[in-house]
Write a protein that holds these residues in place. Structure first.
Motif: not given
Lengths: 486, 486
Positions: B407-414, B426-437
């Motif tokens: 989970m940590q590897r697949e959690t990214r800040e953009f 793409g078809e797969g997942g993409g993990g968690f994206a942590s973004v300002f909203w």
């Protein structure tokens, strides 16, 4: 706050049906719902079901059956695959005709019982003798449309367990049917303290689709019988309808032999109607959410602190001993009000602690199963927990013995039909009537129509000389138990 | 009998969806049913649910909630009493239109959730502040019409618990919402070994009728998020729709404040998708029906007796220690076949006993959570039980750590929208994206439509400088977790 007995129930001796409803509502076991025929199980009622369910679940698992869960909905066509089954259940089903905003091509039946869908799955899973026996059990809700609701006894939706098994031989399936019947009997007698009559059902009373149905029957406090559980030998009826076939050790294709068996939330009704008295509910300690209630008694404000402290200490010692105990420290209610309230709610054992008890280092016990001085005893406060455990065991025994004495007193042998008829006259129960019956449906129908008593069970292993049928006078080898029933 | 790996599953790395279905079917967790959208929970799958349910039930009861049971059917008019609620659920309900052979005057809805009927009853039971808080929980089946079925994750009927509470103040109800959220989090992390992201939902993702919805979200092995449980603060919306009023201590009539919260059988899907690997299922020992499998290995007939005797002894010692153990003494199957079979079924720990082990008085352990030599260890046979207990504890920890690392590897800040979009392609997942909203529904909708990622949770207590919305560039004080989800 009220200090009079607003919650007093109609005395049982005065009006059994009103008494029963009063208990269910005032002890907060259940409530009516806005959906016709459906009730709400309130926490105090559901806790009884949970205790009962957990213990029965342990016992069923010990026989090798495993829990599973099958769909709530059954295609209408499935119900039609076994001729007797559809005839028995079709009139009382609820049908889902719309889903997701669309009309369905085929209505779905809300399961009244799950033989059909489970046997369909068995057909997918069973291929070889190695797949047998297959024994599953399911705890779930079922729906049978009811016009006249009676809390716990007769409701459109109820909760139950239904076991379904498939075996390689007829003998093994018949053995399973009787193993479960015996399991039900010992469970209901040991755990719910309800004595039973056990036997097979007449053909007229069989489960639709079964070759043989066996039942446990209890006698309620008004002299009516209540079917408390059934175990069915299904033969190969469903196996043929649902193509449940297996290759035996000789590589021959054989139909499986099956059983099904169940008990339901109507057992809550049995507990009330067997054990309850004029004051209200009396719960076997095994299923009581509160086994012991502690009522501190302080008439003067200056006594309150020491009494409450002593009560708390006793409460903790019982809790540590694994007893389900509750301290009633509510303000503004008299001890008398509290006594009546907990008696009405069926708590098996009360502990009273007043200033003199604190001074003497003792507690007073009051048993719910006995009346007058016999109900009371004292013990040193330090021994309250072990003493309570012993008393709870005695209370369960005593409830069973009282119910057994009642059932024995209300079980009568009759030699002539007029005697039987006379006994069953009137509004009340009439108890169990043990009579010779030739086995013919005609004689059974006549008894039912003229006395409203039905054949509840034909006991096993009857060891008496043959007699003559109480209706037609033809030779009869067996006695059957007839009773008016719920 | 087959001695090759007929039951091997599609490797997870090759096709996640096929792998998932293979596990569910071949590990005999569940099966398709003849009723569209409904599945059958087979004993090995249902046993996981039972372990999970029993533990969660204990934890919920410790908060003071009590179990109850409300009707399966809800009058159609009830669903309409809360505007958002009916809008959310009306499209997916199943309707009973016929009962007992008659068309009903008003269709009955098969409960998709029970707020409406439970709140109706709360309205009958709550009169005074003394009746509050009222906290009930219900374990039951619910029905939401589904067009596309996914085993455990998306089925027309599923099993769950739903808690419903009423409180005197908004603060108390909000505290209850978060107490349960925290309870869910620690239960899923401790007991199911699934790490979580926790937070509040965006307005678009709220439960229909709630003021605020909180959720626990897990990250599956393919990088998609799965909502594992929700806790809702309902404000007074339902209290007003169902007239749940109480007299406060100043004798003023007030509306109650409410919560509801639930987890369902989709947690079984989470267990599979978080812990499973190419070989099949990997079960946390806490929920495994079989925690340890013992495989006796005798290549020559003359070794068989002593090996089996030793295996039986070890089996008994583990049983006595309360470990759920199974001895696989099936004839005609090679040890290799058995190893693969139990690995596929997710048994956490295997004990191998061969002739040399018998001679050495030892057993060989093989952990399911590790690969290669690291998975293996030996212990004296006499210490097999305590050693197994220790290993089972380590296995649970290790499964959690592996999932957490993923989970940590697949959690990214953009920081920029194109980066986010690229990640979610793409078809797969993409993990968690942590973004300002910035919190605007427009920006949320754009992300959803262009990346298929939705707002899964807005974490609590964010301690970072404010930023700018990843979509519109306006000031944003909070980061939100977006992900593609099940």
């Amino acid at each position: 706050m009220p200090d009079k007995d607003e919650r007093k129930v109609t005395p049982r001796s005065q009006d059994f049906a009103a008494w029963y409803n009063d208990i269910v509502l005032r002890a907060e076991l259940a409530d009516y719902s806005p959906v016709r025929g459906c009730i709400v199980f309130r926490p105090d009622g559901f806790a009884i079901w949970e205790s009962l369910r957990d213990e029965l679940d342990r016992r069923i698992k010990r026989t090798g059956a495993r829990n599973a869960y099958f769909p709530l909905f059954i295609p209408q066509s499935f119900l039609r695959k076994e001729a007797q089954h559809v005839e028995g259940f079709a009139p009382e089903v609820a049908a889902v005709t719309h889903g997701g905003g669309q009309e369905l091509e085929e209505p779905l039946i809300v399961r009244p019982t799950s033989e059909t869908i489970i046997h369909h799955m068995f057909g997918q899973w069973i291929h070889s003798y190695r797949d047998l026996p297959l024994m599953v059990n399911q705890w779930c809700n079922v729906v049978r449309w009811e016009m006249r609701t009676r809390m716990f006894l007769r409701t459109t939706e109820f909760l139950w367990q239904e076991g379904h098994t498939a075996h390689a031989t007829s003998e093994e399936a018949q053995r399973e049917t009787l193993t479960i019947l015996e399991l039900y009997k010992s469970f209901v007698e040991d755990f719910l303290a309800i004595p039973l009559v056990v036997g097979r059902k007449s053909a007229a009373e069989r489960f639709p689709g079964a070759e043989e149905t066996y039942a446990i029957e209890g006698l309620m406090g008004d002299g009516r019988a209540l079917q408390c559980g059934t175990s069915h030998f299904l033969g190969q009826n469903f196996a043929k309808a649902f193509e449940i076939k297996y290759l035996d050790e000789q590589n021959q294709l054989q139909y499986a032999w099956q059983t099904s068996w169940g008990v339901s939330t109507r057992l809550l009704g049995a507990i009330i109607m067997v054990h309850g008295d004029d004051q209200g509910l009396r719960l076997p300690p095994t299923v009581a959410a509160t086994q012991v209630v502690i009522v501190p008694i302080a008439r003067k404000p200056e006594e309150a602190a020491s009494v409450l402290a002593a009560a708390k200490q006793v409460c903790e010692s019982l809790e540590s001993a694994g007893i389900r105990v509750r301290l009633d420290s509510r303000d503004g209610l008299s001890p008398g009000f509290k006594f009546n309230d907990w008696e009405m709610r069926g708590v098996p054992l009360r502990i009273e602690i007043g200033p003199r008890d604190v001074a003497a280092g003792q507690v007073v016990f009051a048993r719910r199963d006995l009346k007058g001085p016999a109900a009371k005893s004292t013990a040193p406060a330090a021994e309250a927990a072990p003493r309570a455990s012993v008393l709870l065991g005695e209370i369960k025994q005593s409830l069973y013995q009282q119910a057994l004495a009642w059932m024995q007193r209300e079980t009568r042998e009759f030699q002539t039909y007029p005697e039987l008829k006379k006994q069953m006259e009137g509004e009340g129960g009439g108890g169990f009537a043990s009579v010779f019956w030739c086995g013919s449906p005609d004689c059974e129908t006549r008894i039912r129509e003229e006395t409203r008593a039905t054949c509840r069970a034909i006991p096993f292993n009857q060891s008496h000389p043959a007699g003559t049928c109480i209706v037609c006078g033809e030779p009869a080898s067996e006695r059957a138990f007839f009773a008016k029933s719920y």
